[in-house]
Design a protein around this motif. Sequence first.
Motif, PDB file in Angstrom:
ATOM      1  N   ALA A  79      -1.148  -0.984 -18.823  1.00 34.52           N
ATOM      2  CA  ALA A  79       0.242  -1.351 -18.572  1.00 34.52           C
ATOM      3  C   ALA A  79       0.660  -1.060 -17.136  1.00 34.52           C
ATOM      4  CB  ALA A  79       1.162  -0.607 -19.538  1.00 34.52           C
ATOM      5  N   LEU A  80      -0.127  -0.248 -16.422  1.00 34.00           N
ATOM      6  CA  LEU A  80       0.243   0.160 -15.070  1.00 34.00           C
ATOM      7  C   LEU A  80      -0.624  -0.470 -13.996  1.00 34.00           C
ATOM      8  CD1 LEU A  80       0.660   4.022 -15.652  1.00 34.00           C
ATOM      9  CD2 LEU A  80       2.362   2.223 -15.966  1.00 34.00           C
ATOM     10  N   VAL A  81      -1.884  -0.721 -14.315  1.00 33.50           N
ATOM     11  CA  VAL A  81      -2.863  -1.019 -13.277  1.00 33.50           C
ATOM     12  C   VAL A  81      -2.626  -2.366 -12.618  1.00 33.50           C
ATOM     13  CG1 VAL A  81      -4.570  -2.070 -14.814  1.00 33.50           C
ATOM     14  CG2 VAL A  81      -5.320  -0.867 -12.752  1.00 33.50           C
ATOM     15  N   ASN A  82      -1.934  -3.273 -13.267  1.00 32.80           N
ATOM     16  CA  ASN A  82      -1.631  -4.562 -12.652  1.00 32.80           C
ATOM     17  C   ASN A  82      -0.196  -4.641 -12.148  1.00 32.80           C
ATOM     18  OD1 ASN A  82      -4.176  -5.909 -12.971  1.00 32.80           O
ATOM     19  ND2 ASN A  82      -3.758  -5.969 -15.170  1.00 32.80           N
ATOM     20  N   GLY A  83       0.378  -3.455 -11.917  1.00 31.43           N
ATOM     21  CA  GLY A  83       1.753  -3.399 -11.435  1.00 31.43           C
ATOM     22  C   GLY A  83       2.736  -3.363 -12.577  1.00 31.43           C
ATOM     23  N   ALA A  84       3.798  -2.629 -12.407  1.00 32.92           N
ATOM     24  CA  ALA A  84       4.806  -2.499 -13.464  1.00 32.92           C
ATOM     25  C   ALA A  84       6.072  -1.910 -12.867  1.00 32.92           C
ATOM     26  CB  ALA A  84       4.292  -1.616 -14.596  1.00 32.92           C
ATOM     27  N   ILE A  85       7.153  -2.090 -13.599  1.00 33.47           N
ATOM     28  CA  ILE A  85       8.418  -1.439 -13.253  1.00 33.47           C
ATOM     29  C   ILE A  85       8.807  -0.546 -14.425  1.00 33.47           C
ATOM     30  CG2 ILE A  85      10.846  -1.727 -12.691  1.00 33.47           C
ATOM     31  CD1 ILE A  85      10.157  -4.437 -11.495  1.00 33.47           C
ATOM     32  N   LEU A  86       8.912   0.733 -14.151  1.00 34.31           N
ATOM     33  CA  LEU A  86       9.336   1.710 -15.141  1.00 34.31           C
ATOM     34  C   LEU A  86      10.744   2.165 -14.792  1.00 34.31           C
ATOM     35  CD1 LEU A  86       6.178   3.977 -15.581  1.00 34.31           C
ATOM     36  CD2 LEU A  86       7.385   2.814 -17.432  1.00 34.31           C
ATOM     37  N   ASP A  87      11.664   1.945 -15.687  1.00 40.95           N
ATOM     38  CA  ASP A  87      13.042   2.371 -15.481  1.00 40.95           C
ATOM     39  C   ASP A  87      13.365   3.508 -16.438  1.00 40.95           C
ATOM     40  OD1 ASP A  87      14.071   0.465 -13.466  1.00 40.95           O
ATOM     41  OD2 ASP A  87      13.604  -1.036 -15.000  1.00 40.95           O
ATOM     42  N   PHE A  88      13.724   4.648 -15.877  1.00 45.94           N
ATOM     43  CA  PHE A  88      14.094   5.815 -16.666  1.00 45.94           C
ATOM     44  C   PHE A  88      15.594   6.035 -16.566  1.00 45.94           C
ATOM     45  CE2 PHE A  88       9.638   6.522 -15.801  1.00 45.94           C
ATOM     46  CZ  PHE A  88       9.158   7.152 -16.940  1.00 45.94           C
ATOM     47  N   ASN A  89      16.248   6.075 -17.699  1.00 44.82           N
ATOM     48  CA  ASN A  89      17.656   6.445 -17.760  1.00 44.82           C
ATOM     49  C   ASN A  89      17.709   7.927 -18.099  1.00 44.82           C
ATOM     50  OD1 ASN A  89      20.447   6.494 -17.971  1.00 44.82           O
ATOM     51  ND2 ASN A  89      20.440   5.743 -20.092  1.00 44.82           N
ATOM     52  N   LEU A 113      -6.688   5.562 -10.488  1.00 45.56           N
ATOM     53  CA  LEU A 113      -5.449   4.787 -10.456  1.00 45.56           C
ATOM     54  C   LEU A 113      -5.189   4.206  -9.066  1.00 45.56           C
ATOM     55  CD1 LEU A 113      -2.783   3.875 -11.849  1.00 45.56           C
ATOM     56  CD2 LEU A 113      -1.789   6.068 -11.089  1.00 45.56           C
ATOM     57  N   LEU A 114      -5.369   5.015  -8.018  1.00 43.68           N
ATOM     58  CA  LEU A 114      -4.938   4.608  -6.676  1.00 43.68           C
ATOM     59  C   LEU A 114      -6.042   3.950  -5.848  1.00 43.68           C
ATOM     60  CD1 LEU A 114      -2.727   7.637  -5.544  1.00 43.68           C
ATOM     61  CD2 LEU A 114      -2.023   5.520  -6.654  1.00 43.68           C
ATOM     62  N   ILE A 115      -7.267   4.434  -5.970  1.00 47.33           N
ATOM     63  CA  ILE A 115      -8.351   3.925  -5.115  1.00 47.33           C
ATOM     64  C   ILE A 115      -9.612   3.699  -5.964  1.00 47.33           C
ATOM     65  CG2 ILE A 115      -7.554   4.793  -2.891  1.00 47.33           C
ATOM     66  CD1 ILE A 115      -9.303   7.293  -3.357  1.00 47.33           C
ATOM     67  N   PRO A 116      -9.566   2.795  -6.919  1.00 47.22           N
ATOM     68  CA  PRO A 116     -10.706   2.639  -7.839  1.00 47.22           C
ATOM     69  C   PRO A 116     -12.028   2.277  -7.153  1.00 47.22           C
ATOM     70  CG  PRO A 116      -9.110   0.846  -8.092  1.00 47.22           C
ATOM     71  CD  PRO A 116      -8.452   1.888  -7.257  1.00 47.22           C
ATOM     72  N   THR A 117     -11.989   1.472  -6.088  1.00 49.60           N
ATOM     73  CA  THR A 117     -13.239   1.110  -5.424  1.00 49.60           C
ATOM     74  C   THR A 117     -13.890   2.325  -4.776  1.00 49.60           C
ATOM     75  OG1 THR A 117     -12.454  -1.141  -5.022  1.00 49.60           O
ATOM     76  CG2 THR A 117     -14.290  -0.361  -3.679  1.00 49.60           C
ATOM     77  N   ARG A 118     -13.108   3.112  -4.059  1.00 50.33           N
ATOM     78  CA  ARG A 118     -13.653   4.339  -3.458  1.00 50.33           C
ATOM     79  C   ARG A 118     -14.090   5.316  -4.557  1.00 50.33           C
ATOM     80  NH1 ARG A 118     -13.282   6.437   1.846  1.00 50.33           N
ATOM     81  NH2 ARG A 118     -14.801   8.127   1.978  1.00 50.33           N
ATOM     82  N   TYR A 128     -14.816   4.628 -16.000  1.00 57.97           N
ATOM     83  CA  TYR A 128     -15.336   3.362 -16.523  1.00 57.97           C
ATOM     84  C   TYR A 128     -14.310   2.692 -17.430  1.00 57.97           C
ATOM     85  CZ  TYR A 128     -18.561  -0.046 -18.498  1.00 57.97           C
ATOM     86  OH  TYR A 128     -19.163  -1.224 -18.885  1.00 57.97           O
ATOM     87  N   LEU A 129     -13.694   3.461 -18.290  1.00 60.14           N
ATOM     88  CA  LEU A 129     -12.719   2.895 -19.226  1.00 60.14           C
ATOM     89  C   LEU A 129     -11.459   2.416 -18.514  1.00 60.14           C
ATOM     90  CD1 LEU A 129     -13.189   5.466 -22.100  1.00 60.14           C
ATOM     91  CD2 LEU A 129     -13.759   3.052 -22.189  1.00 60.14           C
ATOM     92  N   LYS A 130     -11.241   2.896 -17.296  1.00 60.91           N
ATOM     93  CA  LYS A 130     -10.102   2.434 -16.498  1.00 60.91           C
ATOM     94  C   LYS A 130     -10.502   1.329 -15.526  1.00 60.91           C
ATOM     95  CE  LYS A 130      -7.487   6.726 -16.956  1.00 60.91           C
ATOM     96  NZ  LYS A 130      -7.142   8.034 -16.338  1.00 60.91           N
ATOM     97  N   GLY A 131     -11.686   0.780 -15.721  1.00 54.80           N
ATOM     98  CA  GLY A 131     -12.071  -0.397 -14.963  1.00 54.80           C
ATOM     99  C   GLY A 131     -12.919  -0.167 -13.749  1.00 54.80           C
ATOM    100  N   VAL A 132     -13.289   1.079 -13.458  1.00 52.07           N
ATOM    101  CA  VAL A 132     -14.162   1.355 -12.311  1.00 52.07           C
ATOM    102  C   VAL A 132     -15.588   0.990 -12.712  1.00 52.07           C
ATOM    103  CG1 VAL A 132     -15.034   3.112 -10.739  1.00 52.07           C
ATOM    104  CG2 VAL A 132     -12.644   3.186 -11.488  1.00 52.07           C
ATOM    105  N   ARG A 133     -16.184   0.078 -11.983  1.00 54.94           N
ATOM    106  CA  ARG A 133     -17.498  -0.429 -12.366  1.00 54.94           C
ATOM    107  C   ARG A 133     -18.559  -0.280 -11.277  1.00 54.94           C
ATOM    108  NH1 ARG A 133     -15.176  -0.366 -16.487  1.00 54.94           N
ATOM    109  NH2 ARG A 133     -15.025  -1.965 -18.128  1.00 54.94           N
ATOM    110  N   ASN A 134     -18.163   0.027 -10.059  1.00 54.27           N
ATOM    111  CA  ASN A 134     -19.115   0.016  -8.944  1.00 54.27           C
ATOM    112  C   ASN A 134     -19.850   1.341  -8.805  1.00 54.27           C
ATOM    113  OD1 ASN A 134     -16.522   1.029  -8.142  1.00 54.27           O
ATOM    114  ND2 ASN A 134     -17.171   0.933  -6.006  1.00 54.27           N
ATOM    115  N   PHE A 135     -20.410   1.814  -9.924  1.00 52.32           N
ATOM    116  CA  PHE A 135     -21.342   2.931  -9.891  1.00 52.32           C
ATOM    117  C   PHE A 135     -22.402   2.672 -10.945  1.00 52.32           C
ATOM    118  CE2 PHE A 135     -18.233   4.145 -13.060  1.00 52.32           C
ATOM    119  CZ  PHE A 135     -18.896   4.922 -13.996  1.00 52.32           C
TER     120      PHE A 135
END
Length: 893
Positions: free
Chosen positions: A716-726, A350-355, A398-405
């Motif tokens: 829904a998260l990886v390209n940025g999002a706003i989650l509002d919890f009431n 989620l945070l550092i996919p390239t690394r 891989y399913l979360k988009g990490v491809r550089n391996f």
Amino acid sequence: MRGLTGLGLSVLLPLWTGTALALPSDFVNTLRGSNSSGGYSRGNTFPATAVPFGFNFWTPMTDANSKSWIYDFNRSAIQAFTISHMPSPWMSDRQTFQVMPQSGSVTVDRATRGAAFSHANETARAHSYSVKFNNGIQTEIAPTDHAASWRFTFPGTSSYLLFDTVDGVNGSITLDKANGVVSGYTDHATGWGPAPRMYFYAKFSKAIAESANVTGQRAVTSWVRFSTTAGEKVTMSIATSFISVAQAQSNLSQEIGTKSFDTVKQEAQDAWNALLGKIEVEGATDDQKTILYSNMYRSFLYPNSAWENVNGTPTYASPYASGHPLKTGKVYVNNGFWDTYRTTWPLYALLIPTRTGEMLDGFVNGYKDGGWVTRWSAPGYANIMVGTNSDVIFADAYLKGVRNFDVSAAYDSMLRNAMSYSSDPARGRKGMNRSIFLGYTPQDVVGESTSWSLEGYLNDFGIAQLAQALGRTEDAQYFLNRSLNYVNIFSSSVGFFRGKNSNGSWRTSDADFKANRWGCEYTEGNAWHYSVLAPQDGQGLANLYFGKSGLANKLDALFAAPRDYDVGCYGGVIHEMVEAYDVNMGQYAHSNQPVHHTLYMYSYAGTPWRIQQRVRDVINTGYQSGLGNGYGYLGDEDNGEMSAWYLFSAMGFYPVSMGRPEYAIGAPYFTKMTVHLENGKDLVINAPNVSNTNRYIQSVALNGQAYTRNYLPHSALVNGAILDFNMGSAATVWGSGSADVPVSITTGTAVPQPLADVAKGGTISASGDNAASGEGTAQGFDDNSLTKWLAFQSTPWIRYQLTGGAKTVKMYTLTSANDFPGRDPKAWTLQASNDGTTWVTLDTRTGQDFPWRYQTRAFTINNATAYSQYRLQINETHGDSITQLAEIELLGK
């Protein structure tokens, strides 16, 4: 706001108001968890100063002859400072070298040379360590990847540095007084591998006045003396290498050169801030920020680089191959995948996919060198823990988009783990000669069998997911079916997963079964801890418990159960039992990894409010700041896993089903968290009313739109999002609708019925039988790949006549034997009949290979008809006039 760049990352860092601490790194306390022992763990950590994922750790030692518990918060003297590569005290340290400053005279004896200190005069951060002893000597350390700058402040005129190591470690040291250089090597000491030799090279800011080797001591025990004035500072720059002294010197030149101590320290701090600053938090106390950023430090401390820049080319001494040959590429070490697959690897994705891709490729390189990916890298192959959980880690990334391996090689490693027997207990899955064919790991063959089985099903699901993504549909169908085999070890008579023997009997009678009994068929736990370990199929699991309400009741019962424990097959109390008891949440033992998905299984039960009720209690009680007492965790903080659980749970979602790119929603902990993603987008989590009282979700909005599902897709998260919890003080039915629960393999209310081998108890015949030698037709269907059917023909046939009527076969498997690859089938035809005269061809294969011995390969067939007889006709081998197969399965219903 200010910008910082490090590790190729650029983030904006806040200047918090109302506090003197301005940067995330200033909140890190590396002493958290160091108030521990082998009998009771509050983390079992040590104050490692390093750069993120660094080559070396640099740490003080309160016991300079320990290779495990090297720093005890309760001790009042430090006996040395050391280079360390320890991933866990249970795995021991390796590749070490010690330095101890002294004044007035040299003292070698460890207890005598120990310098008293106060924690008030100790600063332990990720990017630097400093302590001032009661005798006036101060030591400061600032790290780079392969090197470190040390600054000593001496109170007198005759000042020494003693060099040493633990007992029993071979090494060599050269004291070059004229050039002011100390160099040499130490061997691996302990660890698993063995590890490559570690070389070191050190230079000083002041001329060496005198030096000597100490006779009658350890191989590297020696000292240098400096003529100083009171209060004078002496700097030592030291680097290490697993390749040579010359490469250690090169590493020092590359990373420190002429840089000052303060410059090295600042660069290390910048590197940490670049990562720690990826999460901003509002509504947190300073103590809570200490917990948050110290947990991030632990999460980004492991795994560790083990490669070096050799003339511009990444190069490493392989810990996986005999003799540690030099290889081109990058390799990473120090990870227990049974621990880390649950939280740290999805956090990296989620945070550092390239690394993440680079680190995964480092473990793939280990597969290329040694033929298997390690289960526990420390740094080589270790016969410890259960499951080949690199399988699901590769798939999830891989399913979360990490491809550089190298996903092709990664996939091969997954197949080898899941489809072949290994005679080396440190490589692959245990019991594979039986478990593939029985559908579970038998307890009379492999201890801790229930854990091996459940982890195997979870990893099989990961393989199925990656296979589908790669277009390997035949593999995908087979492994998805195997991932449902958890039903084979569920005992409805006791209501738990339990150990089963190879003959199908349970390990214990129902009367003797105890859900709180530790060990035996369970790894570091009991039946309660493993009662819901099938997150790949939450609906199917619920059906075992008679529906979603039954799953919810089972989870409730786990929390309501007495917290007592039966020592079981351990024969005595182990530290995990005591810590689980102290969690005081029934049989929910957050102090150890097996239950870390458990809270989030309420999502599948349609009662997400139970997560919201309980997760805050776990965060509040299971994680302490550690300031002033060395506390931090309940249980071992293994390679960042416990810390990453906190980070996900504080964000309000959790990767409950690894291998599936989604997260179960829990409840946010802070009023606002902003996550800076690698692509420059932000994930903003707002919960302005959240508190210990207002812990229940009233409603959720995703990017301004009402959101009722109790899980979030990664997309829904990886390209940025706003989650509002009431948030509010009363539980609601939010997220409890039938369409709101996470995805499962099973749909509907029926218990899963995976395909199973129907070739049991029937009649076998063949064109050639070698029964007299014990390698006859019966051995081709005995559910054991260590035996084989051998035919003295290159084109034999073998026929199986079922008992109990005709059955529909949907898949079949063939398994290569122990030797002579030339005898493997290369081409064949599978036929079926109901009268033994008229045969229908179901499948024809040509050009097939079995890359490994004892390898099972699965083949799907488009068949909807039930037959009573099946015949395999071998049409070609790989060149031999003899044919052999270890096992044949006919999978159907």
